[in-house]
Design a protein around this motif. Sequence first.
Motif, PDB file in Angstrom:
ATOM      1  N   UNK A   1       0.823  -1.207   0.000  1.00 24.80           N
ATOM      2  CA  UNK A   1       0.000   0.000   0.000  1.00 24.80           C
ATOM      3  C   UNK A   1       0.857   1.257   0.000  1.00 24.80           C
ATOM      4  N   UNK A   2       1.937   1.243   0.774  1.00 27.06           N
ATOM      5  CA  UNK A   2       2.611   2.501   1.064  1.00 27.06           C
ATOM      6  C   UNK A   2       3.238   3.132  -0.175  1.00 27.06           C
ATOM      7  N   UNK A   3       3.800   2.337  -1.072  1.00 27.65           N
ATOM      8  CA  UNK A   3       4.438   2.939  -2.239  1.00 27.65           C
ATOM      9  C   UNK A   3       3.402   3.532  -3.185  1.00 27.65           C
ATOM     10  N   UNK A   4       2.338   2.839  -3.409  1.00 29.03           N
ATOM     11  CA  UNK A   4       1.290   3.373  -4.269  1.00 29.03           C
ATOM     12  C   UNK A   4       0.681   4.630  -3.658  1.00 29.03           C
ATOM     13  N   UNK A  48      -4.279   7.563   2.572  1.00 30.40           N
ATOM     14  CA  UNK A  48      -3.203   7.794   3.531  1.00 30.40           C
ATOM     15  C   UNK A  48      -3.603   7.432   4.956  1.00 30.40           C
ATOM     16  N   UNK A  49      -4.810   7.754   5.374  1.00 29.42           N
ATOM     17  CA  UNK A  49      -5.219   7.564   6.763  1.00 29.42           C
ATOM     18  C   UNK A  49      -6.484   6.713   6.838  1.00 29.42           C
ATOM     19  N   UNK A  50      -6.461   5.589   7.544  1.00 27.47           N
ATOM     20  CA  UNK A  50      -7.693   4.817   7.741  1.00 27.47           C
ATOM     21  C   UNK A  50      -8.661   5.596   8.633  1.00 27.47           C
ATOM     22  N   UNK A  51      -9.774   6.076   8.084  1.00 30.86           N
ATOM     23  CA  UNK A  51     -10.678   6.937   8.847  1.00 30.86           C
ATOM     24  C   UNK A  51     -11.376   6.194   9.980  1.00 30.86           C
ATOM     25  N   UNK A 269       7.075  10.803   4.376  1.00 31.45           N
ATOM     26  CA  UNK A 269       6.029  11.292   5.276  1.00 31.45           C
ATOM     27  C   UNK A 269       5.037  10.173   5.569  1.00 31.45           C
ATOM     28  N   UNK A 270       4.591   9.508   4.516  1.00 38.42           N
ATOM     29  CA  UNK A 270       3.607   8.443   4.687  1.00 38.42           C
ATOM     30  C   UNK A 270       4.160   7.269   5.492  1.00 38.42           C
ATOM     31  N   UNK A 271       5.401   6.893   5.240  1.00 44.44           N
ATOM     32  CA  UNK A 271       5.987   5.777   5.980  1.00 44.44           C
ATOM     33  C   UNK A 271       6.039   6.075   7.474  1.00 44.44           C
ATOM     34  N   UNK A 272       6.432   7.296   7.813  1.00 44.09           N
ATOM     35  CA  UNK A 272       6.521   7.660   9.223  1.00 44.09           C
ATOM     36  C   UNK A 272       5.138   7.744   9.864  1.00 44.09           C
ATOM     37  N   UNK A 273       4.192   8.372   9.159  1.00 42.93           N
ATOM     38  CA  UNK A 273       2.829   8.466   9.683  1.00 42.93           C
ATOM     39  C   UNK A 273       2.225   7.074   9.847  1.00 42.93           C
ATOM     40  N   UNK A 274       2.399   6.240   8.836  1.00 44.38           N
ATOM     41  CA  UNK A 274       1.853   4.882   8.859  1.00 44.38           C
ATOM     42  C   UNK A 274       2.430   4.088  10.033  1.00 44.38           C
ATOM     43  N   UNK A 275       3.734   4.225  10.255  1.00 51.17           N
ATOM     44  CA  UNK A 275       4.383   3.513  11.358  1.00 51.17           C
ATOM     45  C   UNK A 275       3.876   3.998  12.706  1.00 51.17           C
ATOM     46  N   UNK A 276       3.705   5.315  12.829  1.00 46.99           N
ATOM     47  CA  UNK A 276       3.217   5.860  14.098  1.00 46.99           C
ATOM     48  C   UNK A 276       1.800   5.387  14.383  1.00 46.99           C
ATOM     49  N   UNK A 277       0.964   5.331  13.358  1.00 47.95           N
ATOM     50  CA  UNK A 277      -0.396   4.813  13.547  1.00 47.95           C
ATOM     51  C   UNK A 277      -0.334   3.383  14.072  1.00 47.95           C
ATOM     52  N   UNK A 278       0.547   2.580  13.485  1.00 44.37           N
ATOM     53  CA  UNK A 278       0.669   1.190  13.908  1.00 44.37           C
ATOM     54  C   UNK A 278       1.095   1.051  15.356  1.00 44.37           C
ATOM     55  N   UNK A 279       2.099   1.834  15.782  1.00 43.24           N
ATOM     56  CA  UNK A 279       2.569   1.731  17.168  1.00 43.24           C
ATOM     57  C   UNK A 279       1.558   2.331  18.145  1.00 43.24           C
ATOM     58  N   UNK A 280       0.906   3.412  17.738  1.00 34.41           N
ATOM     59  CA  UNK A 280      -0.055   4.078  18.624  1.00 34.41           C
ATOM     60  C   UNK A 280      -1.236   3.164  18.932  1.00 34.41           C
ATOM     61  N   UNK A 281      -1.751   2.496  17.898  1.00 35.84           N
ATOM     62  CA  UNK A 281      -2.918   1.637  18.078  1.00 35.84           C
ATOM     63  C   UNK A 281      -2.545   0.169  18.301  1.00 35.84           C
ATOM     64  N   UNK A 285      -0.136  -2.708  10.502  1.00 35.67           N
ATOM     65  CA  UNK A 285      -0.615  -1.962   9.346  1.00 35.67           C
ATOM     66  C   UNK A 285      -0.154  -2.635   8.055  1.00 35.67           C
ATOM     67  N   UNK A 286      -1.012  -2.657   7.029  1.00 34.20           N
ATOM     68  CA  UNK A 286      -0.606  -3.244   5.741  1.00 34.20           C
ATOM     69  C   UNK A 286       0.380  -2.335   5.020  1.00 34.20           C
ATOM     70  N   UNK A 287       1.530  -2.878   4.647  1.00 30.20           N
ATOM     71  CA  UNK A 287       2.545  -2.092   3.953  1.00 30.20           C
ATOM     72  C   UNK A 287       2.586  -2.419   2.465  1.00 30.20           C
ATOM     73  N   UNK A 288       2.762  -3.686   2.149  1.00 30.74           N
ATOM     74  CA  UNK A 288       2.774  -4.123   0.750  1.00 30.74           C
ATOM     75  C   UNK A 288       3.787  -3.340  -0.077  1.00 30.74           C
TER      76      UNK A 288
END
Length: 442
Positions: A1-4, A48-51, A269-281, A285-288
């Motif tokens: 997901x993250x690269x796309x 970018x963000x799972x609502x 930006x997305x990689x860092x945000x995505x990682x923070x979401x994963x650790x926070x919750x 998270x799906x990376x692909x």
Amino acid sequence: MIRKASELLERFIEVERSKLQGFNMPHMPTLGSAYEEITKQGIYQDFAIPKSLDLRVVSGFICVGGVMLFEQIDCMLVHGEGERYGLTGQFKYDIEKVLCIFEVKKTLRKADYVDAMEHLANIRRKFADNFEERLINEGYEPDITNARRRFSQLTGKVAPERYLDIHHLSSADGMLFYVLVQESLAPITIIHGYEGYKTEKGLRTVFSDILEEAWKSGDRRLGIPSIPTLVTSNNFCLVKGNGIPFLVMLNKDEWVPVFSTRHNSAKLILELVWSKIGTYFKAKMPWDDGLHMDSVQPLLVAKAGEINGVGGWIYNTKEFKEKHMEREDDNLWSPSVIGKAEVSAIDIMAMRGGYLLLDGDMNEYLTRMHGVTVDQVADVLIQTRLFMVDGEYIKPIHPQTFLITNEDESGFVAYEVERFDLWCAENSVPAHYMCIYLVGDE
């Protein structure tokens, strides 16, 4: 997901930037606000963000320990509802609900860089003060899962099971563990410049100059926790290797807390945000992102040291000419390659419940069968960043560790089985794994 997703976000920002460049705005604050809006809208796209996680992008203020900080935040990613600030469109959020803090600059110059760093560093210092206050007065038990794993990868040693056990570590290890805990729990901080430095070297040099000037002036506040998580200027980035998600080592025991990239700032930006979401919750998270690895260039190198029982950081910076940093964005993931002795040791480790006793009998066996000592084998395993020493034993760092043994009895070892599968397919290696599962490890 993250690269796309990063490609979509990058195109979105590029289109909006081209639109804004057609307007003759009379003064910088208005122009700055326009660029801030690009960042807000770009980050909040569905891709970018799972609502469903109730994440929001707002501007406003942060409260720490019930006190509102005076710094106004351009843009922050937050969880849940905040308190509207008066009749404005600004919101107040407790820092525990803030995942990411953005400072947005149309053009990043040195003065803007210094101002943004000081702004964000003050928030991080307030976070650290409140962290200590909660430990002392509230019986706070921080989640140190991520910090423990990163500590073991960096040192090859088992980490404390509870935060307060930090006092049983040496001064140097205690400093490192403290930093990793802070980095895993605090909001990530991003200085996002749409334009500015035209070369990777230029962005690296100004960072080094800022640190050197602070040091010469006697200002010791810009330690590792106070350094921004990410700084972007055009496509050039300075990234903090704090373990969320990046961890970079140089040589045997040198940590690279800051490195640079040059290919896709939106992706970072997305990689860092995505990682923070994963650790926070605490969510996977799906990376692909396949086998792709970011092409990095070390900038700040740190090693925790100790003199007369007092811990301190030994820093140095890596300087390269621009032409020596030109590179393709084509790094690929691969498992760690190990020899016969290490494969044999892991096999025995698996048979003994994931623990290999580093005793005289094991030393005699490895010396007789493979011509190496138990210390040499342990050192090779530790350098894979997949194993750690725990008392008289060595064991895996991760809950699952996968080993492939080749026909010549050498092997490949990793913990990311999805990537291991892809690598095997790409390299025509049969994906026949032996797996060590550590029951009870997260």
